[in-house]
Design an enzyme around this catalytic site. Structure first.
Site, short mmCIF file in Angstrom:
data_model
loop_
_atom_site.label_atom_id
_atom_site.label_comp_id
_atom_site.label_asym_id
_atom_site.label_seq_id
_atom_site.Cartn_x
_atom_site.Cartn_y
_atom_site.Cartn_z
NE ARG A 74 -4.18 -1.31 0.00
CZ ARG A 74 -5.30 -1.32 0.72
NH1 ARG A 74 -5.46 -0.47 1.70
NH2 ARG A 74 -6.23 -2.20 0.45
CG HIS A 126 11.26 -6.70 1.00
ND1 HIS A 126 12.56 -6.42 1.32
CD2 HIS A 126 11.27 -7.93 0.42
CE1 HIS A 126 13.33 -7.43 0.98
NE2 HIS A 126 12.59 -8.37 0.41
CB THR A 152 17.83 -15.05 -1.88
OG1 THR A 152 17.49 -13.83 -1.24
CG2 THR A 152 19.28 -15.02 -2.29
CG HIS A 165 15.90 -19.31 1.41
ND1 HIS A 165 14.80 -19.79 0.76
CD2 HIS A 165 16.11 -18.04 0.94
CE1 HIS A 165 14.36 -18.85 -0.07
NE2 HIS A 165 15.12 -17.80 0.02
N GLY A 166 13.59 -20.95 3.81
CA GLY A 166 12.54 -21.97 3.72
C GLY A 166 12.34 -22.78 5.00
N1 PXP Z 1 18.58 -16.16 4.66
C1 PXP Z 1 18.72 -15.48 3.49
C2 PXP Z 1 20.09 -15.20 3.00
C3 PXP Z 1 17.59 -15.04 2.77
O1 PXP Z 1 17.76 -14.36 1.62
C4 PXP Z 1 16.31 -15.30 3.31
C5 PXP Z 1 15.10 -14.80 2.58
O2 PXP Z 1 15.07 -13.44 2.56
C6 PXP Z 1 16.22 -15.99 4.53
C7 PXP Z 1 17.37 -16.43 5.17
C8 PXP Z 1 14.90 -16.27 5.17
O3 PXP Z 1 14.17 -17.15 4.38
P1 PXP Z 1 12.65 -17.45 4.72
O4 PXP Z 1 11.91 -16.16 4.59
O5 PXP Z 1 12.27 -18.48 3.71
O6 PXP Z 1 12.62 -17.97 6.14
#
Ligand code: PXP
Length: 238
Positions: free
Chosen positions: A18, A50, A101, A190-191
């Site tokens: 927004r 963001h 990423t 990540h994930g």
């Molecule tokens: N580590 C890195 C380097 C990332 O780019 C991200 C995503 O922005 C994360 C961790 C966190 O990943 P998630 O949002 O899937 O928990």
């Protein structure tokens, strides 16, 4: 003990949908710390989709834990990092069109450039991590370049299931051991979510996990009922 870095990019995603002032990631960093976050992670992307510059400077002033700035290895970001002086910088690859990423940073094919870049940040006393795939060669080159930390990419592990996930977990474990033997501190992320995090958290000498999306998704799940109730009450009370 493994610590938790909370990535608050997705709070800023809701705000930017927004282009308004709420939700403010700075306020949510405070709440994440109340919940036990050991550090706050933000990715200042080149396209500013963001997190904004204002966010990182306010976070630096207000958070009580540590600030982990994720960024691409560009001149613009180097200038910002040297002004901001976060506790750590995590270098990540960045493509404009990606949703998040995608792969790890290719440190092997950018040794000279990254050596200079890392040296420059170290001159400002910023600790520096590389977000890399769990591959031996990338870890060896991370050592050569001078990274204090690595963050092992758990994206593949998070997407796989069964035997394939088990094999990827073994790759992450072996990578963590190799890095430890080389004297590099190991983070991962990540994930990661409420179902798959435990196996990664229990890897020997795992320093910190960076988790964002699943925590923000859970916050909506546990918070939405209350927020609707409050709105309903305003509408129905006279
Ligand atoms: N580590 C890195 C380097 C990332 O780019 C991200 C995503 O922005 C994360 C961790 C966190 O990943 P998630 O949002 O899937 O928990």
């Amino acid at each position: 003990m493994t610590t938790l870095g909370v990535n608050i990019d997705h709070i800023a995603n809701v705000r930017q949908a927004r282009r308004t002032v709420e939700p403010d990631p700075v306020q949510f960093a405070f709440l994440a710390e109340l919940g036990g976050a050991d550090s706050i992670t933000v990715h200042l992307r080149e396209d500013r989709r963001h997190i904004q510059d204002r966010d990182v400077f306010l976070l630096k002033e207000t958070i009580k834990t540590k600030l982990n700035l994720e960024m691409a290895a560009t001149d613009e970001m180097l200038d910002i990092a040297k002004k901001l002086l976060p506790d750590y910088v995590t270098l990540v690859p960045e493509k404009r069109e990606e949703v998040t990423t995608e792969g790890g940073l290719d440190v092997k094919n950018n040794v000279t450039y990254l050596k200079n870049f890392v040296g420059n940040l170290k001159d400002s006393n910023i600790e520096i991590s590389a977000f890399i795939d769990p591959v031996g060669e990338q870890i060896n080159y991370s050592k050569e370049i001078g990274f204090n930390f690595i963050e092992l990419h758990t994206g593949k592990y998070s997407e796989l299931t069964g035997q394939d996930q088990y094999k990827e977990l073994q790759r992450i474990i072996e990578s963590a051991h190799l890095a430890n033997d080389l004297g590099i501190v190991v983070n991962a992320g990540h994930g990661l979510n409420y179902n798959n995090v435990k196996k990664i958290a229990s890897i020997n000498n795992m320093n910190e996990l960076n988790i964002g999306h699943s925590i923000v998704a859970r916050a909506l799940a546990v918070g939405l009922e209350k927020s609707v109730r409050e709105m309903k009450s305003l509408i129905t009370s006279n």
